[in-house]
Write an enzyme that holds these catalytic residues in place. Structure first.
Site, PDB file in Angstrom:
ATOM      1  N   HIS A 257      17.603  26.642 -10.148  1.00  0.00           N
ATOM      2  CA  HIS A 257      18.481  27.815 -10.165  1.00  0.00           C
ATOM      3  C   HIS A 257      19.294  27.873 -11.468  1.00  0.00           C
ATOM      4  CE1 HIS A 257      20.879  31.057  -8.452  1.00  0.00           C
ATOM      5  NE2 HIS A 257      21.971  30.413  -8.870  1.00  0.00           N
ATOM      6  N   LEU A 259      18.409  26.691 -14.331  1.00  0.00           N
ATOM      7  CA  LEU A 259      17.547  27.009 -15.471  1.00  0.00           C
ATOM      8  C   LEU A 259      17.321  28.501 -15.626  1.00  0.00           C
ATOM      9  CD1 LEU A 259      14.806  24.217 -15.251  1.00  0.00           C
ATOM     10  CD2 LEU A 259      16.595  24.468 -16.983  1.00  0.00           C
ATOM     11  N   ARG A 260      17.500  29.221 -14.544  1.00  0.00           N
ATOM     12  CA  ARG A 260      17.260  30.664 -14.631  1.00  0.00           C
ATOM     13  C   ARG A 260      18.269  31.374 -15.527  1.00  0.00           C
ATOM     14  NH1 ARG A 260      15.321  33.734  -9.169  1.00  0.00           N
ATOM     15  NH2 ARG A 260      13.103  33.336  -9.476  1.00  0.00           N
ATOM     16  N   ARG A 367      -5.970  32.494  -1.743  1.00  0.00           N
ATOM     17  CA  ARG A 367      -5.742  33.386  -2.891  1.00  0.00           C
ATOM     18  C   ARG A 367      -6.375  32.818  -4.167  1.00  0.00           C
ATOM     19  NH1 ARG A 367      -2.837  37.613  -1.770  1.00  0.00           N
ATOM     20  NH2 ARG A 367      -1.484  37.642   0.070  1.00  0.00           N
ATOM     21  N   ARG A 371      -9.081  34.743  -6.418  1.00  0.00           N
ATOM     22  CA  ARG A 371      -8.848  34.928  -7.853  1.00  0.00           C
ATOM     23  C   ARG A 371     -10.031  34.446  -8.680  1.00  0.00           C
ATOM     24  NH1 ARG A 371      -3.643  32.046 -10.074  1.00  0.00           N
ATOM     25  NH2 ARG A 371      -2.712  33.574  -8.654  1.00  0.00           N
ATOM     26  N   GLY A 424      -1.928  30.729 -14.238  1.00  0.00           N
ATOM     27  CA  GLY A 424      -1.407  29.741 -13.299  1.00  0.00           C
ATOM     28  C   GLY A 424      -0.455  28.773 -13.976  1.00  0.00           C
ATOM     29  N   THR A 425       0.392  28.155 -13.184  1.00  0.00           N
ATOM     30  CA  THR A 425       1.357  27.191 -13.701  1.00  0.00           C
ATOM     31  C   THR A 425       0.965  25.758 -13.370  1.00  0.00           C
ATOM     32  OG1 THR A 425       2.669  27.312 -11.665  1.00  0.00           O
ATOM     33  CG2 THR A 425       3.220  28.864 -13.436  1.00  0.00           C
TER      34      THR A 425
END
Length: 461
Positions: A257, A259-260, A367, A371, A424-425
């Site tokens: 939070h 870092l946002r 998903r 993809r 993707g991460t």
């Protein structure tokens, strides 16, 4: 009177030991008084019978002056009775005051030998005594007047009574073993039950922890001292693990939070720079990386929200309510991009766990298949050996065999088709694996018969 409760395990064991020893002591002390083979005083009833026989003999031989004739008549009467096995009568022995047995027999028979042993083994004859030799009972002496002299009268008779219970037990070791087993078995069963109950409660609590339910159990802190202390330590461990997991997850949530805020300021600065200086490759690259970082932080926050207290929130849910809507939505989305998705009938079973984690884990796999699949995705669900198996396959480019185990590592991306250009991460499958492991399940990746990737999930029911 209510007995005191023994709270110690060793106390219960010692109580059973001393109780058994008490039974043995009672048996040992009672045996001499019940054993007819030990000389003891005659009862009032037996004394009355002896006195009646004495009086009868005195009347029968009141006019006989010779003691030898009297002894001969008594021996003759005994021999006549012995010929008829059904009417074996008592044997009468006349003993003078010096201890000599008066008999007309030429040889000393076993009855006289028993009488000599009886006379020498008894310390005093102040009162008539009795002693059993095998099945032959000797009783005496009582004073008798024959041929104008005083003698001692002993009577021997067949002993037809059954031996006392304890005497039979000690004479027959097998029966004694059965009696000891009959007495000790209930005590041992009670002890085993008393020991197994706390152990079973501890076992059930350990299984709940293995399932991810970190809740202390107050019932563990009851029972014997040893199990009570173990239960207290177990509950303290559960609370400590619970606090540690919750603290780590909240720390991850707080960091993500925080870092946002600088990330948002970075994107605002990039936007202002683009407005002033116009589009450039450098600013575009900064904005792209900032978006990717924002997506990564969003996924970390989502993971943190799902895992926070997920080990506490556990409930039983039908499998259809968890994934049927997800599969239907995925089928519709696949059709929109020109792909076909098939899924089998969901078994009518229930799963205990965190619904959000289970739904998110399977949805992420489906998903990914949509993809990266080219045209076909298959989903199969079936039950086998108390396990639910979920298999998701696609016909996409797949993953190299040497990287199948690495795709579950956080931030890992394969070097072929599934790379960072796909957006993707590298956290999706790590999140999925974490959720499956929290439910004591496992997830495996392999090559599909369709040509792409095959994900196999096993969840215990």
């Amino acid at each position: 009177m209510k007995l005191p409760k023994i709270s110690s395990l060793y106390g219960r064991i010692f109580a059973i030991f001393w109780f058994t020893m008490l039974l043995v002591l009672i048996a040992v002390l009672a045996l001499p008084h019940l054993d007819p083979r030990v000389a003891r005083e005659v009862s009032t009833e037996t004394l009355g019978q002896i006195s009646a026989n004495r009086d009868r003999i005195e009347r029968q031989f009141a006019n006989e002056p010779s003691i030898g004739r009297i002894v001969y008549q008594l021996d003759k009467s005994e021999r006549m009775h012995n010929k008829d096995r059904k009417t074996k009568g008592p044997s009468f022995f006349i003993v003078d005051k010096t201890g000599n047995i008066l008999s007309t027999q030429k040889h000393v028979d076993f009855k006289e030998r028993m009488l000599k042993n009886f006379i020498t083994s008894v310390d005093t004859f102040d009162k008539p005594m009795q002693k059993l030799y095998g099945r032959y009972m000797l009783v005496g002496p009582v004073s008798i007047n024959l041929a104008k002299q005083e003698y001692d009268l002993y009577i021997g008779m067949r002993w037809n009574q059954p031996p006392p219970f304890l005497l039979r037990m000690f004479d027959k070791p097998f029966q004694l073993l059965l009696v000891v087993m009959a007495v000790s078995t209930p005590l041992l069963l009670w002890l085993a039950w008393a020991l197994s109950q706390p152990a079973r409660r501890l076992e059930r609590a350990a299984k709940r922890v293995a399932k991810g339910e970190f809740n202390p159990d107050p019932t563990l802190e009851t029972g014997t001292t040893e199990f009570k202390q173990a239960g207290q330590s177990f509950n303290q461990m559960v609370l400590a693990v619970n606090q540690m997991i919750s603290g780590q997850q909240r720390l991850l949530s707080d960091i993500s939070h925080e870092l946002r805020s600088p990330l948002t300021r970075l994107r605002m600065a990039t936007g202002l720079a683009t407005r002033k200086q116009g589009e450039s490759a450098e600013l575009t690259r900064i904005d792209t990386e900032a978006q990717r970082l924002e997506q990564m932080i969003a996924e970390l926050l989502e993971l943190s929200r799902m895992n926070t207290d997920s080990h506490v929130t556990r409930e039983s849910q039908p499998a259809s309510s968890l994934w049927e809507e997800i599969f239907s939505d995925a089928q519709f989305e696949a059709e929109q991009v020109g792909k076909t998705l098939h899924f089998s009938t969901i078994p009518e079973i229930s799963i205990v766990g965190n619904p959000k984690l289970l739904m998110s884990a399977i949805e992420n796999i489906v998903r990914n298949a949509i993809r990266y699949g080219e045209s076909e995705i298959n989903i199969a669900l079936y039950q086998h050996d108390d396990m639910l198996h979920i298999i998701v396959e696609d016909d996409g480019p797949g993953v190299p065999d040497d990287e199948l185990d690495d795709i579950f590592r956080p931030f890992y991306r394969v070097s072929t088709a599934r790379d960072r250009d796909s957006g993707g991460t590298g956290l999706g499958l790590a999140i999925t694996q974490s959720a499956i492991l929290q439910h004591r399940g496992q997830i495996m990746a392999s090559r599909s018969e369709l040509g792409g990737l095959k994900m196999h999930v096993e969840l215990p029911l």
